[in-house]
Write a protein that holds these residues in place. Sequence first.
Motif, PDB file in Angstrom:
ATOM      1  N   LYS A  46       0.872  -1.171   0.000  1.00  0.00           N
ATOM      2  CA  LYS A  46       0.000   0.000   0.000  1.00  0.00           C
ATOM      3  C   LYS A  46       0.910   1.223   0.000  1.00  0.00           C
ATOM      4  N   ILE A  47       0.789   2.032  -1.042  1.00  0.00           N
ATOM      5  CA  ILE A  47       1.638   3.204  -1.195  1.00  0.00           C
ATOM      6  C   ILE A  47       0.816   4.438  -0.867  1.00  0.00           C
ATOM      7  N   LEU A  48       1.232   5.157   0.165  1.00  0.00           N
ATOM      8  CA  LEU A  48       0.541   6.362   0.605  1.00  0.00           C
ATOM      9  C   LEU A  48       1.229   7.583   0.007  1.00  0.00           C
ATOM     10  N   TYR A  49       0.424   8.481  -0.523  1.00  0.00           N
ATOM     11  CA  TYR A  49       0.974   9.677  -1.153  1.00  0.00           C
ATOM     12  C   TYR A  49       0.241  10.914  -0.657  1.00  0.00           C
ATOM     13  N   SER A  50       0.967  12.020  -0.735  1.00  0.00           N
ATOM     14  CA  SER A  50       0.425  13.316  -0.352  1.00  0.00           C
ATOM     15  C   SER A  50       0.568  14.253  -1.544  1.00  0.00           C
ATOM     16  N   VAL A  51      -0.400  15.133  -1.695  1.00  0.00           N
ATOM     17  CA  VAL A  51      -0.395  16.071  -2.819  1.00  0.00           C
ATOM     18  C   VAL A  51      -0.495  17.488  -2.265  1.00  0.00           C
ATOM     19  N   LEU A  52       0.320  18.363  -2.800  1.00  0.00           N
ATOM     20  CA  LEU A  52       0.230  19.767  -2.432  1.00  0.00           C
ATOM     21  C   LEU A  52      -0.850  20.378  -3.302  1.00  0.00           C
ATOM     22  N   GLY A  53      -1.974  20.720  -2.683  1.00  0.00           N
ATOM     23  CA  GLY A  53      -3.066  21.298  -3.455  1.00  0.00           C
ATOM     24  C   GLY A  53      -4.411  21.022  -2.816  1.00  0.00           C
ATOM     25  N   LYS A  54      -5.431  21.146  -3.620  1.00  0.00           N
ATOM     26  CA  LYS A  54      -6.804  21.012  -3.147  1.00  0.00           C
ATOM     27  C   LYS A  54      -7.355  19.633  -3.484  1.00  0.00           C
ATOM     28  N   ASP A  55      -8.622  19.419  -3.142  1.00  0.00           N
ATOM     29  CA  ASP A  55      -9.268  18.131  -3.385  1.00  0.00           C
ATOM     30  C   ASP A  55      -9.230  17.742  -4.860  1.00  0.00           C
ATOM     31  N   GLU A  56      -9.367  18.717  -5.740  1.00  0.00           N
ATOM     32  CA  GLU A  56      -9.323  18.433  -7.177  1.00  0.00           C
ATOM     33  C   GLU A  56      -7.964  17.867  -7.574  1.00  0.00           C
ATOM     34  N   ASP A  57      -6.894  18.369  -6.951  1.00  0.00           N
ATOM     35  CA  ASP A  57      -5.551  17.861  -7.244  1.00  0.00           C
ATOM     36  C   ASP A  57      -5.415  16.413  -6.785  1.00  0.00           C
ATOM     37  N   TYR A  58      -6.007  16.094  -5.630  1.00  0.00           N
ATOM     38  CA  TYR A  58      -5.988  14.709  -5.144  1.00  0.00           C
ATOM     39  C   TYR A  58      -6.736  13.799  -6.119  1.00  0.00           C
ATOM     40  N   LYS A  59      -7.863  14.278  -6.628  1.00  0.00           N
ATOM     41  CA  LYS A  59      -8.670  13.474  -7.544  1.00  0.00           C
ATOM     42  C   LYS A  59      -7.895  13.178  -8.828  1.00  0.00           C
ATOM     43  N   ARG A  60      -7.259  14.208  -9.402  1.00  0.00           N
ATOM     44  CA  ARG A  60      -6.483  14.013 -10.628  1.00  0.00           C
ATOM     45  C   ARG A  60      -5.290  13.090 -10.390  1.00  0.00           C
ATOM     46  N   THR A  61      -4.652  13.246  -9.237  1.00  0.00           N
ATOM     47  CA  THR A  61      -3.502  12.398  -8.922  1.00  0.00           C
ATOM     48  C   THR A  61      -3.927  10.947  -8.764  1.00  0.00           C
ATOM     49  N   LYS A  62      -5.072  10.735  -8.120  1.00  0.00           N
ATOM     50  CA  LYS A  62      -5.588   9.374  -7.964  1.00  0.00           C
ATOM     51  C   LYS A  62      -5.831   8.742  -9.328  1.00  0.00           C
ATOM     52  N   GLU A  63      -6.436   9.490 -10.244  1.00  0.00           N
ATOM     53  CA  GLU A  63      -6.684   8.992 -11.593  1.00  0.00           C
ATOM     54  C   GLU A  63      -5.366   8.655 -12.299  1.00  0.00           C
ATOM     55  N   ALA A  64      -4.362   9.503 -12.125  1.00  0.00           N
ATOM     56  CA  ALA A  64      -3.065   9.269 -12.759  1.00  0.00           C
ATOM     57  C   ALA A  64      -2.423   7.995 -12.219  1.00  0.00           C
ATOM     58  N   PHE A  65      -2.504   7.786 -10.899  1.00  0.00           N
ATOM     59  CA  PHE A  65      -1.918   6.580 -10.312  1.00  0.00           C
ATOM     60  C   PHE A  65      -2.673   5.329 -10.750  1.00  0.00           C
ATOM     61  N   GLU A  66      -3.993   5.423 -10.854  1.00  0.00           N
ATOM     62  CA  GLU A  66      -4.772   4.277 -11.325  1.00  0.00           C
ATOM     63  C   GLU A  66      -4.373   3.931 -12.759  1.00  0.00           C
ATOM     64  N   SER A  67      -4.132   4.931 -13.561  1.00  0.00           N
ATOM     65  CA  SER A  67      -3.736   4.735 -14.945  1.00  0.00           C
ATOM     66  C   SER A  67      -2.315   4.178 -15.068  1.00  0.00           C
ATOM     67  N   ALA A  68      -1.410   4.643 -14.221  1.00  0.00           N
ATOM     68  CA  ALA A  68       0.002   4.279 -14.333  1.00  0.00           C
ATOM     69  C   ALA A  68       0.405   3.125 -13.419  1.00  0.00           C
ATOM     70  N   GLY A  69      -0.538   2.539 -12.695  1.00  0.00           N
ATOM     71  CA  GLY A  69      -0.216   1.477 -11.740  1.00  0.00           C
ATOM     72  C   GLY A  69       0.555   0.322 -12.344  1.00  0.00           C
ATOM     73  N   GLY A  70       0.131  -0.142 -13.513  1.00  0.00           N
ATOM     74  CA  GLY A  70       0.827  -1.252 -14.168  1.00  0.00           C
ATOM     75  C   GLY A  70       2.248  -0.891 -14.558  1.00  0.00           C
ATOM     76  N   PHE A  71       2.431   0.320 -15.092  1.00  0.00           N
ATOM     77  CA  PHE A  71       3.763   0.778 -15.470  1.00  0.00           C
ATOM     78  C   PHE A  71       4.676   0.857 -14.250  1.00  0.00           C
ATOM     79  N   ILE A  72       4.147   1.427 -13.160  1.00  0.00           N
ATOM     80  CA  ILE A  72       4.953   1.574 -11.946  1.00  0.00           C
ATOM     81  C   ILE A  72       5.340   0.200 -11.413  1.00  0.00           C
ATOM     82  N   ARG A  73       4.412  -0.738 -11.414  1.00  0.00           N
ATOM     83  CA  ARG A  73       4.691  -2.087 -10.919  1.00  0.00           C
ATOM     84  C   ARG A  73       5.749  -2.765 -11.794  1.00  0.00           C
ATOM     85  N   LYS A  74       5.634  -2.601 -13.101  1.00  0.00           N
ATOM     86  CA  LYS A  74       6.603  -3.191 -14.018  1.00  0.00           C
ATOM     87  C   LYS A  74       7.997  -2.623 -13.763  1.00  0.00           C
ATOM     88  N   ARG A  75       8.074  -1.287 -13.674  1.00  0.00           N
ATOM     89  CA  ARG A  75       9.377  -0.633 -13.423  1.00  0.00           C
ATOM     90  C   ARG A  75       9.943  -1.024 -12.062  1.00  0.00           C
TER      91      ARG A  75
END
Length: 134
Positions: A46-75
């Motif tokens: 379980k990877i915990l992350y923090s974002v500097l910004g507002k709730d919208e920034d957290y939402k976009r970051t969550k979407e980015a991590f969901e999209s890039a999860g396979g790439f990150i795991r592979k790397r």
Amino acid sequence: MPRHEKVAQAIRRQVSNIVHDELKDPRLGFVTITQVEVSADLRHAKILYSVLGKDEDYKRTKEAFESAGGFIRKRLGEEIEFRFVPEIIFREDRGTEYSVRIQEVLNEIKELNEQATQEKQSSSKRRKVSKRKK
């Protein structure tokens, strides 16, 4: 230090490098990998992350991590030698925001106490001056 803690530290370091150096997703803002929790069998992380910004920034970051999860795991599997590369889950860590808010409230309380002390001292001085005049 137990093995799973060493693995967690290695994963945190490596995922931070991957996120900052290799991911070019515009949805990622200023992200910090704060903590990694690894299961005892090293199959899940379980990877915990923090974002500097507002709730919208957290939402976009969550979407980015969901999209890039396979790439990150592979790397991650390429960079760290695992028998099994752990399944990774990204979770928000709002602890930093919470501690900043607590500090703001404490500062406000301190200012109010200082103002009350100053008002008390000035009213005390006025009483002394009025007593002397009588």
